[in-house]
Design a protein around this motif. Sequence first.
Motif, PDB file in Angstrom:
ATOM      1  N   ALA A  89       1.533   0.009  -7.614  1.00  0.00           N
ATOM      2  CA  ALA A  89       0.997   1.130  -6.820  1.00  0.00           C
ATOM      3  C   ALA A  89       0.263   2.115  -7.723  1.00  0.00           C
ATOM      4  O   ALA A  89       0.801   3.152  -8.094  1.00  0.00           O
ATOM      5  CB  ALA A  89       2.142   1.812  -6.087  1.00  0.00           C
ATOM      6  N   ALA A  90      -0.963   1.752  -8.103  1.00  0.00           N
ATOM      7  CA  ALA A  90      -1.747   2.652  -8.966  1.00  0.00           C
ATOM      8  C   ALA A  90      -3.202   2.202  -8.936  1.00  0.00           C
ATOM      9  O   ALA A  90      -3.481   1.027  -8.638  1.00  0.00           O
ATOM     10  CB  ALA A  90      -1.213   2.599 -10.393  1.00  0.00           C
ATOM     11  N   PRO A  91      -4.133   3.096  -9.244  1.00  0.00           N
ATOM     12  CA  PRO A  91      -5.525   2.664  -9.367  1.00  0.00           C
ATOM     13  C   PRO A  91      -5.615   1.497 -10.351  1.00  0.00           C
ATOM     14  O   PRO A  91      -5.005   1.547 -11.429  1.00  0.00           O
ATOM     15  CB  PRO A  91      -6.239   3.902  -9.910  1.00  0.00           C
ATOM     16  CG  PRO A  91      -5.394   5.048  -9.447  1.00  0.00           C
ATOM     17  CD  PRO A  91      -3.978   4.544  -9.500  1.00  0.00           C
ATOM     18  N   SER A  92      -6.337   0.443  -9.953  1.00  0.00           N
ATOM     19  CA  SER A  92      -6.253  -0.807 -10.713  1.00  0.00           C
ATOM     20  C   SER A  92      -7.592  -1.499 -10.895  1.00  0.00           C
ATOM     21  O   SER A  92      -8.525  -1.308 -10.126  1.00  0.00           O
ATOM     22  CB  SER A  92      -5.365  -1.813  -9.966  1.00  0.00           C
ATOM     23  OG  SER A  92      -4.096  -1.292  -9.746  1.00  0.00           O
ATOM     24  N   VAL A  93      -7.599  -2.340 -11.920  1.00  0.00           N
ATOM     25  CA  VAL A  93      -8.645  -3.338 -12.086  1.00  0.00           C
ATOM     26  C   VAL A  93      -8.073  -4.618 -11.477  1.00  0.00           C
ATOM     27  O   VAL A  93      -6.927  -4.965 -11.752  1.00  0.00           O
ATOM     28  CB  VAL A  93      -8.911  -3.602 -13.588  1.00  0.00           C
ATOM     29  CG1 VAL A  93      -9.887  -4.751 -13.771  1.00  0.00           C
ATOM     30  CG2 VAL A  93      -9.393  -2.353 -14.296  1.00  0.00           C
TER      31      VAL A  93
END
Length: 384
Positions: free
Chosen positions: A175-179
């Motif tokens: 649950a986090a901004p991701s590539v």
Amino acid sequence: MKSQKTLNTSLGIISGGQLGKMLSIAAQNWNVNTAILDPEESCPAAQSCDELYIGDYKDYDNVFAFGKSIEIIILEIEHVNVDALYALQAAGKRIYPSPQILQMVQDKGLQKQFLTKHDFKTSDFHLYETSEEIKEACSNGTINIPFVQKTRTMGYDGMGVKIVRSESDLESLLAAPSVVEDLVDIDKELAVIVARNASGHLKCFPVVEMTFIEGANLVDQLICPADISSDIAKHAETLASNIANTSNLEGILAVEMFLTKSGEILVNEIAPRPHNSGHHTIEACITSQYEQLLRAAFNLPLGSTDVKIPAVMINILGEDGYVGQPNYEGLEESMTLEGVSFHIYGKQETRPKRKMGHATIVNKDKSKAIEIANTLKSTLKVTA
Ligand code: ADP
């Protein structure tokens, strides 16, 4: 009275983990005064520096206060307060890596954008803010399973990496901004460490290959030199050199790569600091990665990176099921094995799979070194 120091420049290292320890030992060999910033009084580098500043390297004030009386600052970790480094740079401090490079690598999204902008091949990727967006992209066919999700910031040692192989894995997305990038069909994982000084002189260490512990993303075994053709080796070194030149690197840069089953080389990630994939250089190469980094930071001629003798490096990890004061079971028996050098980091507490040390096994015959490394792995255990 303190003895006269060799280079009339003060050196600060952020922070005091094992890489900081090995770097400060290299600085001690040169009789260079070394200060370290670390939150823990008992950090691995505490015994090998001249001064230890207790402080949080993520905190602006702590980093600025540490750096303001120092001329050269070297980072051994990437999660450092970058605003404080910009302020120190503006105050005339020399920082390795530069805050500009650090800011780019701290965010895997920016790192991928940098690599693709300059035509360095990496696996294809998309950026997402939330796991919901990733699921949506899966259902509308923008991305396809299998894929790899990597959190943009704060990942290390495989934390923040999730391999999605099936629909059910979508339930445990990070649950986090991701590539989100394509899963690569990997033949070998390779790494090249390149050093570059302010005069633009540049030198690569020979390519190494690494195997990883299933499920943990920690290096199981590193082999130097890698078992690859000279064409692939040349390609990998050229790639690392080009990345160092393009990013205007001063200092040292580890370039982790995938050699694909179809013989292509893709850049996985870059780390502008001393690196696990260069531990073996202490015993195996004419110049270690730590001394090379000092040479680069002080803008001195770079040393020879030639391999003196083939080597295998293994991490000494905390055994599963043990937490507490470390006990190095089998160390004495391990000492009977030929060509093994031990580096015990001096961490106060062992935890499952925590990096407690490493060992480098050198042997003229690389396959013999691999055999000894395997024996060592089953002999030496870190329990509590
Ligand atoms: P970290 O920054 O935590 O070291 P990496 O990006 O190096 O994370 O990924 C850790 C490991 O996960 C790699 O060494 C590799 O084994 C695997 N991995 C990462 N990206 C991919 C990919 N795109 N395809 C296949 N395996 C991958």
